[in-house]
Design an enzyme around this catalytic site. Sequence first.
Site, PDB file in Angstrom:
ATOM      1  N   ASP A   1       0.883  -1.166   0.000  1.00  0.00           N
ATOM      2  CA  ASP A   1       0.000   0.000   0.000  1.00  0.00           C
ATOM      3  C   ASP A   1       0.922   1.218   0.000  1.00  0.00           C
ATOM      4  O   ASP A   1       1.429   1.616   1.049  1.00  0.00           O
ATOM      5  CB  ASP A   1      -0.906  -0.008   1.227  1.00  0.00           C
ATOM      6  CG  ASP A   1      -1.835   1.192   1.262  1.00  0.00           C
ATOM      7  OD1 ASP A   1      -2.317   1.616   0.187  1.00  0.00           O
ATOM      8  OD2 ASP A   1      -2.090   1.716   2.371  1.00  0.00           O
TER       9      ASP A   1
ATOM     10  N   GLU B   1      -1.322  -1.376  -5.011  1.00  0.00           N
ATOM     11  CA  GLU B   1      -2.507  -0.581  -5.334  1.00  0.00           C
ATOM     12  C   GLU B   1      -2.177   0.458  -6.401  1.00  0.00           C
ATOM     13  O   GLU B   1      -1.112   1.075  -6.373  1.00  0.00           O
ATOM     14  CB  GLU B   1      -3.039   0.112  -4.078  1.00  0.00           C
ATOM     15  CG  GLU B   1      -4.398   0.752  -4.280  1.00  0.00           C
ATOM     16  CD  GLU B   1      -4.995   1.213  -2.971  1.00  0.00           C
ATOM     17  OE1 GLU B   1      -5.884   0.519  -2.457  1.00  0.00           O
ATOM     18  OE2 GLU B   1      -4.553   2.262  -2.470  1.00  0.00           O
TER      19      GLU B   1
ATOM     20  N   ASP C   1      -2.369   0.997   7.505  1.00  0.00           N
ATOM     21  CA  ASP C   1      -1.617   0.884   6.250  1.00  0.00           C
ATOM     22  C   ASP C   1      -1.147  -0.555   6.021  1.00  0.00           C
ATOM     23  O   ASP C   1      -1.156  -1.049   4.895  1.00  0.00           O
ATOM     24  CB  ASP C   1      -0.422   1.847   6.233  1.00  0.00           C
ATOM     25  CG  ASP C   1      -0.867   3.304   6.286  1.00  0.00           C
ATOM     26  OD1 ASP C   1      -1.454   3.769   5.294  1.00  0.00           O
ATOM     27  OD2 ASP C   1      -0.643   3.948   7.320  1.00  0.00           O
TER      28      ASP C   1
END
Length: 174
Positions: free
Chosen positions: A8, A67, A139
């Site tokens: 991420d 992502e 996160d």
Amino acid sequence: MTLILGIDPGSRITGYGVVRDTGRSCEYVASGCIRTGSGSMPERLQIVFRGVREVIETYGPVTMGIEQVFMARNPDSALKLGQARGVAIVAGVEAGLDVSEYTATQVKQAIAGTGGADKEQVQMMVMHLLKLVQKPQIDASDALAIALCHAHHRQSLIPHGLAGAKRRSGRLRL
């Protein structure tokens, strides 16, 4: 069994999550955050690169999910996020990992069943799917969700002989 790294990306905090895909389920291996502090952007990007490289060296994943950048209201934030994402991808590719990209909606859909899930819903599903007793930092939880999404996508391709296929421009390429 395949070790999968989920990333991420962020210019201040980059979450990572490592899961073991057994073919029937996924098992938690590790997760955490790479914190860059408040240095200059080039210094922070170097910390992200070195941090992702260290995670790869420590756990030895063979594939990575990350992502995709979404367009936020603030173009400057989106550019910084894209730079952090880029150095994480380079760290993965340099280590020989297959890298796949997923939108936030794809990750939420794979984990929570709806593309509109909020971060807390995703976090709770990550805890449930990986049988975690403590909440990972948000996160790190997002990174674990990306790794789980990647595992689900890989599993859906195996019966069709496409598990090694790469995604380019939204299409599968052998």
